[in-house]
Design a protein around this motif. Structure first.
Motif, PDB file in Angstrom:
ATOM      1  N   PHE A 183       0.847  -1.194   0.000  1.00 34.04           N
ATOM      2  CA  PHE A 183       0.000   0.000   0.000  1.00 34.04           C
ATOM      3  C   PHE A 183       0.877   1.236   0.000  1.00 34.04           C
ATOM      4  O   PHE A 183       1.790   1.363   0.826  1.00 34.04           O
ATOM      5  CB  PHE A 183      -0.915   0.009   1.217  1.00 34.04           C
ATOM      6  CG  PHE A 183      -2.135  -0.865   1.083  1.00 34.04           C
ATOM      7  CD1 PHE A 183      -3.359  -0.323   0.713  1.00 34.04           C
ATOM      8  CD2 PHE A 183      -2.046  -2.230   1.314  1.00 34.04           C
ATOM      9  CE1 PHE A 183      -4.472  -1.129   0.588  1.00 34.04           C
ATOM     10  CE2 PHE A 183      -3.152  -3.043   1.185  1.00 34.04           C
ATOM     11  CZ  PHE A 183      -4.380  -2.497   0.820  1.00 34.04           C
ATOM     12  N   VAL A 184       0.591   2.145  -0.926  1.00 35.89           N
ATOM     13  CA  VAL A 184       1.279   3.428  -0.986  1.00 35.89           C
ATOM     14  C   VAL A 184       0.240   4.515  -0.711  1.00 35.89           C
ATOM     15  O   VAL A 184      -0.701   4.680  -1.475  1.00 35.89           O
ATOM     16  CB  VAL A 184       1.936   3.652  -2.362  1.00 35.89           C
ATOM     17  CG1 VAL A 184       2.523   5.060  -2.446  1.00 35.89           C
ATOM     18  CG2 VAL A 184       3.021   2.609  -2.624  1.00 35.89           C
ATOM     19  N   VAL A 185       0.412   5.221   0.393  1.00 35.29           N
ATOM     20  CA  VAL A 185      -0.489   6.320   0.739  1.00 35.29           C
ATOM     21  C   VAL A 185       0.033   7.590   0.076  1.00 35.29           C
ATOM     22  O   VAL A 185       1.223   7.897   0.146  1.00 35.29           O
ATOM     23  CB  VAL A 185      -0.577   6.506   2.263  1.00 35.29           C
ATOM     24  CG1 VAL A 185      -1.491   7.681   2.610  1.00 35.29           C
ATOM     25  CG2 VAL A 185      -1.084   5.229   2.926  1.00 35.29           C
ATOM     26  N   VAL A 186      -0.870   8.316  -0.602  1.00 35.30           N
ATOM     27  CA  VAL A 186      -0.488   9.541  -1.310  1.00 35.30           C
ATOM     28  C   VAL A 186      -1.156  10.723  -0.614  1.00 35.30           C
ATOM     29  O   VAL A 186      -2.343  10.670  -0.265  1.00 35.30           O
ATOM     30  CB  VAL A 186      -0.918   9.489  -2.788  1.00 35.30           C
ATOM     31  CG1 VAL A 186      -0.440  10.739  -3.535  1.00 35.30           C
ATOM     32  CG2 VAL A 186      -0.370   8.227  -3.462  1.00 35.30           C
ATOM     33  N   ALA A 187      -0.396  11.793  -0.407  1.00 36.69           N
ATOM     34  CA  ALA A 187      -0.929  12.997   0.237  1.00 36.69           C
ATOM     35  C   ALA A 187      -0.226  14.213  -0.329  1.00 36.69           C
ATOM     36  O   ALA A 187       0.873  14.118  -0.897  1.00 36.69           O
ATOM     37  CB  ALA A 187      -0.739  12.940   1.754  1.00 36.69           C
ATOM     38  N   THR A 188      -0.858  15.356  -0.209  1.00 34.43           N
ATOM     39  CA  THR A 188      -0.188  16.631  -0.446  1.00 34.43           C
ATOM     40  C   THR A 188       0.213  17.194   0.915  1.00 34.43           C
ATOM     41  O   THR A 188      -0.338  16.803   1.940  1.00 34.43           O
ATOM     42  CB  THR A 188      -1.120  17.613  -1.174  1.00 34.43           C
ATOM     43  OG1 THR A 188      -2.361  17.705  -0.460  1.00 34.43           O
ATOM     44  CG2 THR A 188      -1.390  17.152  -2.604  1.00 34.43           C
ATOM     45  N   LEU A 191       1.909  -1.810   4.561  1.00 35.60           N
ATOM     46  CA  LEU A 191       2.176  -0.437   4.131  1.00 35.60           C
ATOM     47  C   LEU A 191       3.603  -0.320   3.607  1.00 35.60           C
ATOM     48  O   LEU A 191       4.548  -0.677   4.308  1.00 35.60           O
ATOM     49  CB  LEU A 191       1.964   0.526   5.302  1.00 35.60           C
ATOM     50  CG  LEU A 191       2.382   1.975   5.078  1.00 35.60           C
ATOM     51  CD1 LEU A 191       1.479   2.644   4.041  1.00 35.60           C
ATOM     52  CD2 LEU A 191       2.348   2.757   6.400  1.00 35.60           C
ATOM     53  N   ALA A 192       3.746   0.204   2.387  1.00 37.20           N
ATOM     54  CA  ALA A 192       5.088   0.462   1.842  1.00 37.20           C
ATOM     55  C   ALA A 192       5.603   1.810   2.321  1.00 37.20           C
ATOM     56  O   ALA A 192       6.762   1.943   2.712  1.00 37.20           O
ATOM     57  CB  ALA A 192       5.062   0.414   0.322  1.00 37.20           C
TER      58      ALA A 192
END
Length: 375
Positions: free
Chosen positions: A252-257, A280-281
């Motif tokens: 899993f790659v969580v993306v955020a600004t 989680l990666a």
């Protein structure tokens, strides 16, 4: 003292042949689609056979990959170098629902379901249908064995982990009291069953008829009857896919600004993934603002601009200095938001992608994003 986090090694994840699924998640508008496409392209150009599944209705992915359209069928992306291959597709949740019915029902029963007005509504707008069908399609792609890496761009909902809850939510729907009431006639069989329904649940049926109308209630009863017969493996397949997401080989790659709300959502995603024992990666912080002259502080830049303005000199230089001061202040705010995340999750690896001058619209742009992710 500035906090530092472990570095998210994107290439190590992409090059690991044991990595079979990458799930990009995060709140809406943070760049999940672009990140998923960039990861897919980079993996393909490093020799992997990749399919990118997007459930975001925006057309950016198709445009960036040079495709005239994306639909429920994986389409090969041209212009990919090396020995790998890249395919892309956009989830069509109704078509996926139709495919399940066609695969698990005889032709006549499938026709009855596909033409049922209640099914038309359920398959296109029922809460959780999109998320469940994303799980279904992921399972189909994995079982096909046609690709050694599947990258999933999750739905653009506020809670981007809704797809983890979809099987349970659908199970609650199928097991709910209302559904059991509606299913009673079919299970009991024939007119006597409807008499039983009217005798045992007359008040409920009468109320439903007043609210929904007799024809709508009949459509629902017919659909639920077929649902009970056709979807025996519905939850079973969802549970298998859920276990697949927990297994080694998924990342899993969580993306955020670097904004407060997005970082707060990222923290929630990280904590939820830990609760669900999902691998989680790391975190990708997208659209990060940096200055080409970081040694010149905002305070010094502002002071220099004020000095020039007081003397009525070098208006352009003064404007540039103020622009730089604003950029440095923005970078400082973004750094503070990152530090809040790192304080709460010090072991989560992080990769940074600087803000681009323009939107990504082609493969070269995706390559640049991939390079930044891995740098």
């Amino acid at each position: 003292m500035t906090k530092t986090a472990p570095v998210l090694d994107i290439d190590a994840i992409l090059d690991d042949e044991n990595t079979r699924i990458i799930v990009c998640c995060g709140s809406g508008g943070v760049g999940k689609t672009t990140t998923a496409a960039a990861l897919g392209l980079r993996a393909a150009e490093r020799g992997r056979s990749v399919v990118v599944l997007t459930v975001d209705p925006a057309k950016r992915l198709a445009q960036a990959m040079g495709l005239t359209e994306l639909d429920n069928v994986p389409r090969r992306v041209k212009g990919v170098g090396s020995q790998g291959e890249l395919h892309a597709m956009m989830l069509d949740m109704k078509r996926t629902f139709d495919e399940i019915i066609e695969a698990h029902a005889d032709p006549e029963r499938a026709r009855q379901i596909l033409t049922n007005p209640f099914y038309e509504s359920l398959s296109s707008s029922f809460s959780g249908t999109q998320e469940y069908m994303a799980m279904e399609k992921l399972g189909q792609l994995r079982r096909s064995g046609d690709w050694d890496l599947i990258i999933v761009d999750t739905p653009p909902s506020r809670s981007a982990l809704d797809f983890l809850d979809a099987p349970e939510r659908l199970g609650r729907f199928l097991d709910g009291r209302l559904i059991r009431i509606l299913m009673a006639p079919a299970k009991a069989g024939g007119r006597s069953a409807f008499k039983l329904l009217n005798a045992g649940f007359g008040i409920v049926a009468g109320a439903l008829t007043k609210v929904l109308g007799a024809q709508v209630l009949k459509d629902i009863q017919m659909f639920v009857s077929a649902l009970d017969a056709v979807f025996g493996g519905f939850r079973q397949r969802a549970e298998q896919t859920y276990k697949l997401l927990q297994a080694p080989g998924t990342a899993f790659v969580v993306v955020a600004t670097p904004e407060r709300d997005a970082i707060r959502e990222a923290s929630y995603f990280v904590e939820r993934l830990a609760e669900e024992r999902m691998p989680l990666a790391g975190l990708v912080i997208n659209r990060l603002h940096r200055s080409p002259a970081p040694a010149l502080s905002a305070a010094r830049s502002t002071a220099a601009a004020e000095d020039l303005e007081s003397r009525g000199e070098h208006e352009l230089a003064s404007a540039v200095l103020r622009l730089h001061a604003g950029r440095m202040q923005l970078a400082a705010r973004e750094q503070r938001e990152q530090e809040h995340f790192m304080s709460a999750h010090p072991t989560v690896p992080i990769a940074h992608v600087p803000a681009m001058a323009e939107d990504v619209h082609d493969l070269d742009g995706l390559r640049e994003i991939g390079d930044l992710l891995a740098s």
